[in-house]
Design a protein around this motif. Sequence first.
Motif, short mmCIF file in Angstrom:
data_model
loop_
_atom_site.label_atom_id
_atom_site.label_comp_id
_atom_site.label_asym_id
_atom_site.label_seq_id
_atom_site.Cartn_x
_atom_site.Cartn_y
_atom_site.Cartn_z
N THR A 111 0.82 -1.23 0.00
CA THR A 111 0.00 0.00 0.00
C THR A 111 0.85 1.26 0.00
O THR A 111 0.31 2.36 -0.03
N LEU A 112 2.16 1.11 0.03
CA LEU A 112 3.05 2.26 0.08
C LEU A 112 3.83 2.35 -1.23
O LEU A 112 4.85 1.69 -1.41
N VAL A 113 3.31 3.17 -2.16
CA VAL A 113 3.93 3.30 -3.47
C VAL A 113 4.51 4.71 -3.61
O VAL A 113 3.80 5.69 -3.40
N PRO A 114 5.79 4.82 -3.96
CA PRO A 114 6.39 6.14 -4.12
C PRO A 114 5.69 6.94 -5.22
O PRO A 114 5.32 6.36 -6.25
N PRO A 115 5.49 8.24 -5.02
CA PRO A 115 4.86 9.05 -6.06
C PRO A 115 5.72 9.08 -7.32
O PRO A 115 6.94 9.09 -7.25
#
Length: 132
Positions: A111-115
Amino acid sequence: MEQIPLDKLAKVYRKIRDRIGKLTQDYETEVENLKEQQTEVANAMKDILMSTGQKSANTAQGTIILGTKTRFTTNDWDSFKKFVLEHEVVELLEQRIAQSNMKQFLQDNPTLVPPGLDQATEYTITVRKPSK
C-alpha cells in the motif's frame, strides 16, 4: 494454418540463442583485445606527452590531447548515504531505481507506493535444455 509443435519451436529457439551466445562471445573477445591494444597505444601517447611536458600534439593523423578524468567512489556507503541525507544533497546520486530492491519493497509494502513510480511488466519466455 498448421501449428508448429512446441518442441520444435523450443529446439529452434535454443539453436538461435546458442548461436547468438557464440557470436556475442566472439565479438566481446575481439572487442576486449582491441580495447587492450588501444589502451597500450593511449598509454604510449600519454607517456610521450607527459615526458615532453606537452598538453597536446598536432600530427598528420590527428590532434592528441592529454586530459584528466576524475571519478568518485566511496568505500563506506552507509556513511555516504547518511551524509547525503544530512546535507540534503541527493543530487550527488544518479537517478535510477535499484530494480530488485524496489520489487522487494513493494512486496513488503503493497500500500506504500512512491509518487511518480511507473511500472512495466511484460511476459518473457525462457527455454531450458531438456534434462537428461
